[in-house]
Write a protein that holds these residues in place. Structure first.
Motif, PDB file in Angstrom:
ATOM      1  N   HIS A 142      -4.933   0.255  -6.029  1.00  9.71           N
ATOM      2  CA  HIS A 142      -5.537   0.599  -4.738  1.00  9.71           C
ATOM      3  C   HIS A 142      -6.903  -0.052  -4.585  1.00  9.71           C
ATOM      4  CE1 HIS A 142      -2.775   3.301  -2.891  1.00  9.71           C
ATOM      5  NE2 HIS A 142      -2.722   4.097  -3.925  1.00  9.71           N
ATOM      6  N   TYR A 143      -7.711   0.004  -5.670  1.00  9.13           N
ATOM      7  CA  TYR A 143      -9.043  -0.612  -5.607  1.00  9.13           C
ATOM      8  C   TYR A 143      -8.931  -2.111  -5.372  1.00  9.13           C
ATOM      9  CZ  TYR A 143     -11.125   3.697  -7.314  1.00  9.13           C
ATOM     10  OH  TYR A 143     -11.531   4.982  -7.439  1.00  9.13           O
ATOM     11  N   ILE A 144      -7.943  -2.758  -6.012  1.00  9.91           N
ATOM     12  CA  ILE A 144      -7.788  -4.202  -5.818  1.00  9.91           C
ATOM     13  C   ILE A 144      -7.393  -4.492  -4.365  1.00  9.91           C
ATOM     14  CG2 ILE A 144      -6.400  -6.197  -6.475  1.00  9.91           C
ATOM     15  CD1 ILE A 144      -6.303  -5.039  -9.277  1.00  9.91           C
ATOM     16  N   LEU A 145      -6.523  -3.652  -3.798  1.00 10.44           N
ATOM     17  CA  LEU A 145      -6.125  -3.853  -2.404  1.00 10.44           C
ATOM     18  C   LEU A 145      -7.301  -3.680  -1.459  1.00 10.44           C
ATOM     19  CD1 LEU A 145      -2.676  -2.095  -2.058  1.00 10.44           C
ATOM     20  CD2 LEU A 145      -3.169  -4.500  -2.000  1.00 10.44           C
ATOM     21  N   LEU A 146      -8.269  -2.804  -1.849  1.00 15.86           N
ATOM     22  CA  LEU A 146      -9.465  -2.623  -1.030  1.00 15.86           C
ATOM     23  C   LEU A 146     -10.515  -3.684  -1.324  1.00 15.86           C
ATOM     24  CD1 LEU A 146      -9.901   1.229  -1.129  1.00 15.86           C
ATOM     25  CD2 LEU A 146      -9.606  -0.143   0.889  1.00 15.86           C
ATOM     26  N   ASN A 147     -10.216  -4.629  -2.208  1.00 18.06           N
ATOM     27  CA  ASN A 147     -11.125  -5.690  -2.630  1.00 18.06           C
ATOM     28  C   ASN A 147     -12.368  -5.143  -3.310  1.00 18.06           C
ATOM     29  OD1 ASN A 147     -11.473  -8.380  -2.977  1.00 18.06           O
ATOM     30  ND2 ASN A 147     -12.728  -8.637  -1.163  1.00 18.06           N
ATOM     31  N   ALA A 148     -12.273  -3.962  -3.948  1.00 16.94           N
ATOM     32  CA  ALA A 148     -13.379  -3.428  -4.730  1.00 16.94           C
ATOM     33  C   ALA A 148     -13.141  -3.830  -6.178  1.00 16.94           C
ATOM     34  CB  ALA A 148     -13.454  -1.917  -4.589  1.00 16.94           C
ATOM     35  N   PHE A 197      -3.529   6.454 -12.980  1.00 14.18           N
ATOM     36  CA  PHE A 197      -4.795   5.726 -12.885  1.00 14.18           C
ATOM     37  C   PHE A 197      -4.552   4.237 -12.692  1.00 14.18           C
ATOM     38  CE2 PHE A 197      -7.460   9.101 -15.242  1.00 14.18           C
ATOM     39  CZ  PHE A 197      -7.443   9.853 -14.095  1.00 14.18           C
ATOM     40  N   SER A 215       1.646   6.695  -6.718  1.00 20.97           N
ATOM     41  CA  SER A 215       0.572   7.558  -7.222  1.00 20.97           C
ATOM     42  C   SER A 215       0.918   9.020  -7.020  1.00 20.97           C
ATOM     43  CB  SER A 215      -0.784   7.243  -6.598  1.00 20.97           C
ATOM     44  OG  SER A 215      -0.726   6.290  -5.629  1.00 20.97           O
ATOM     45  N   ALA A 260       1.090   3.964  -2.906  1.00 20.17           N
ATOM     46  CA  ALA A 260       0.712   5.341  -2.582  1.00 20.17           C
ATOM     47  C   ALA A 260       1.826   6.303  -3.000  1.00 20.17           C
ATOM     48  CB  ALA A 260       0.441   5.469  -1.093  1.00 20.17           C
ATOM     49  N   PHE A 290      -4.155   3.721  -9.140  1.00 24.38           N
ATOM     50  CA  PHE A 290      -5.469   3.771  -8.481  1.00 24.38           C
ATOM     51  C   PHE A 290      -6.186   2.437  -8.614  1.00 24.38           C
ATOM     52  CE2 PHE A 290      -6.590   7.783  -6.683  1.00 24.38           C
ATOM     53  CZ  PHE A 290      -5.636   8.639  -7.170  1.00 24.38           C
ATOM     54  N   PHE A 297       0.836  -1.209   0.000  1.00 21.72           N
ATOM     55  CA  PHE A 297       0.000   0.000   0.000  1.00 21.72           C
ATOM     56  C   PHE A 297       0.865   1.251   0.000  1.00 21.72           C
ATOM     57  CE2 PHE A 297      -1.756   3.478   2.495  1.00 21.72           C
ATOM     58  CZ  PHE A 297      -2.805   3.821   1.690  1.00 21.72           C
TER      59      PHE A 297
END
Lengths: 109, 177
Positions: B51-57, B45, B21, B18, B48, B14
């Motif tokens: 990041h979404y994959i790390l948040l499981n989104a 992007f 980015s 970060a 980003f 992460f």
């Protein structure tokens, strides 16, 4: 997938807010620094994306799916905005032969 | 112990992503050539998406990948190709204005971080429901609670398309008043 869901356990929410505020401020600086209309537009995209990431982080934090649905709507809105904005930029270029924002000073007092 | 090791690796992931980015977004606004600027925006992007994959989104990760990196940035590149910018087309701003811009952005950052310090809560972001960001769950929410906004957004996209075509087409003949 189970291992992936455990991965973010140790990242505090504050760090997400910090990251997103830094990127948002970079976007604001880009709008203020540059005079090329396309790069100003890209800075606005950067700001939109930082807010999207923060919405997702809060959505995961609270366990509420509405935040991620909202991000989906923001993305649809951004697509529409980009289409219209780039059309306006092409129009400006056709009329003034540049995309410098300082050329458009008709409304300046 | 193996899980612990894995968690540490991904926590560091992460912070690494970060950093990337922030680094690429600074390059976006400082690159001289607009084409390089757009390519750096693609990289931003992409971070980003990670990041979404790390948040499981996962749904948002795929949509971000396809819509932003696939559609919007290609649109930017095509516009840049259409208007055919020269390298020296952007006049340099005076140093005074640059310093003022950086100061303005920095003040905004200081205010935001100051507000964050006042809150002072540092709970870790914990995924309570593993299926939160999956397509199945999001689709249920989208088509039950948010059905009307979803339909209205189609109207928005249609009107944006008509508006873009209307703006970008040349007038066939100049209007005589």
């Amino acid at each position: 997938m189970e291992s992936l869901t455990n991965t973010i356990k140790s990242v505090p929410l504050n760090h997400y807010i910090l990251l997103c505020s830094i990127i948002f401020s970079i976007g604001v600086m880009g709008v203020l620094l540059r005079r090329n209309a396309i790069i100003i537009f890209m800075s606005i995209e950067l700001m939109l994306n930082s807010v999207n990431l923060l919405l997702t982080a809060f959505s995961v934090y609270h366990g509420d799916a509405s935040g991620q649905v909202f991000v989906f709507f923001v993305m649809a809105l951004a697509a529409a905005e980009v289409a219209v904005g780039l059309a306006i930029i092409v129009m400006i270029y056709r009329n003034t032969n540049s995309v410098d924002t300082n050329v458009l000073n008709r409304l300046k007092w | 112990m193996g899980i612990r090791y894995f968690v540490n690796i991904n926590m560091n992931t992460f912070y690494f992503i970060a950093f990337l980015s922030i680094f690429f977004s600074i390059l976006v606004i400082t690159a001289k050539n607009p084409v390089h600027s757009i390519l750096y925006l693609v990289l931003t992007f992409f971070t980003f998406t990670v990041h979404y994959i790390l948040l499981n989104a996962q749904f948002l990760a795929v949509v971000n990948f396809i819509v932003y990196m696939g559609a919007i940035l290609v649109l930017f590149l095509y516009t840049l190709m259409l208007i055919n910018l020269n390298k020296d087309s952007e006049p340099v701003k005076s140093n005074m204005v640059k310093i003022a811009a950086v100061l303005g952005g920095g003040c905004l950052l200081v205010v935001l971080v100051g507000c964050l310090k006042q809150v002072g809560v540092a709970d870790p972001v914990l995924l309570k429901d593993p299926g939160l960001g999956l397509v199945q769950n999001l689709g249920k929410v989208l088509f039950n609670e948010f059905l009307l906004p979803f339909e209205i957004s189609s109207l928005l996209l249609l009107s944006a398309m008509v508006g873009a075509v209307l703006l970008a087409t040349k007038d066939p003949k100049p209007k005589s008043v």
